[in-house]
Design an enzyme around this catalytic site. Structure first.
Site, PDB file in Angstrom:
ATOM      1  N   GLN A  77       0.841  -1.195   0.000  1.00 48.42           N
ATOM      2  CA  GLN A  77       0.000   0.000   0.000  1.00 48.42           C
ATOM      3  C   GLN A  77       0.878   1.247   0.000  1.00 48.42           C
ATOM      4  O   GLN A  77       1.092   1.872   1.032  1.00 48.42           O
ATOM      5  CB  GLN A  77      -0.895  -0.027   1.244  1.00 48.42           C
ATOM      6  CG  GLN A  77      -1.937   1.046   1.298  1.00 48.42           C
ATOM      7  CD  GLN A  77      -3.073   0.774   0.349  1.00 48.42           C
ATOM      8  OE1 GLN A  77      -3.585  -0.324   0.283  1.00 48.42           O
ATOM      9  NE2 GLN A  77      -3.474   1.780  -0.381  1.00 48.42           N
ATOM     10  N   PHE A  78       1.383   1.637  -1.175  1.00 51.13           N
ATOM     11  CA  PHE A  78       2.264   2.805  -1.246  1.00 51.13           C
ATOM     12  C   PHE A  78       1.551   4.088  -0.832  1.00 51.13           C
ATOM     13  O   PHE A  78       2.188   5.046  -0.391  1.00 51.13           O
ATOM     14  CB  PHE A  78       2.875   2.960  -2.638  1.00 51.13           C
ATOM     15  CG  PHE A  78       1.961   3.550  -3.667  1.00 51.13           C
ATOM     16  CD1 PHE A  78       1.989   4.909  -3.923  1.00 51.13           C
ATOM     17  CD2 PHE A  78       1.082   2.750  -4.380  1.00 51.13           C
ATOM     18  CE1 PHE A  78       1.150   5.470  -4.873  1.00 51.13           C
ATOM     19  CE2 PHE A  78       0.251   3.295  -5.330  1.00 51.13           C
ATOM     20  CZ  PHE A  78       0.278   4.661  -5.577  1.00 51.13           C
ATOM     21  N   THR A  79       0.238   4.117  -0.906  1.00 48.30           N
ATOM     22  CA  THR A  79      -0.502   5.335  -0.569  1.00 48.30           C
ATOM     23  C   THR A  79      -0.436   5.685   0.915  1.00 48.30           C
ATOM     24  O   THR A  79      -0.826   6.791   1.299  1.00 48.30           O
ATOM     25  CB  THR A  79      -1.977   5.243  -1.022  1.00 48.30           C
ATOM     26  OG1 THR A  79      -2.604   4.141  -0.365  1.00 48.30           O
ATOM     27  CG2 THR A  79      -2.075   5.066  -2.535  1.00 48.30           C
TER      28      THR A  79
END
Length: 144
Positions: A77-79
């Site tokens: 989950q890079f966000t």
């Protein structure tokens, strides 16, 4: 490295309509871990966060995943490293590039497995649909 953990009754991740990972137990004690990686993270941080998650007492009767053998769904989950301080468009410069992040998300999942966890995963970089039933709700952000 950041891990957004949710206590769930069940969770599943689909890619192109196919389930690629899922967790659930009859007693409903499972976890969903959304994992974000930044530039200065390394395998040692991944292992320490895995240990912290495995021992975290957020399940029924103040038990940990290690106490009850709770399965864990790990999703990249890079966000989690979005910068929303200015304007209306998030900036992603704090998120590590794929070449750094992908092996560290894998190291996190592998560390959980070595601790004894049943681990399911999504597909790094894929467009995923995550379905979950949050229990509590309980949602915590873990960082080192």
């Amino acid at each position: 490295m950041r891990v957004l953990v949710q206590r769930v009754l069940s969770a599943a991740v689909k890619v192109d309509g196919e389930v690629v990972g899922a967790v659930s137990r009859p007693d409903g004690q499972s976890l969903l871990a959304l994992v974000g990686v930044t530039h200065d993270d390394d395998e040692a941080k991944a292992r320490r966060l895995a240990e912290k998650l495995w021992q975290l007492r957020i399940l029924d009767d103040e038990k940990s995943a290690s106490d009850v053998g709770a399965p864990i769904l790990v999703i990249s989950q890079f966000t989690l490293y979005a910068n929303t301080a200015k304007g209306r468009r998030p900036a992603w410069n704090a998120a590590a590039p794929r070449s750094v992040a992908e092996p560290l998300v894998e190291a996190f999942a592998d560390a959980l497995r070595k601790l004894g966890a049943e681990v399911a995963t999504g597909v790094f970089g894929a467009h995923m649909h995550v379905e979950l039933v949050n229990d509590g709700p309980v949602t915590l952000l873990l960082e080192l």
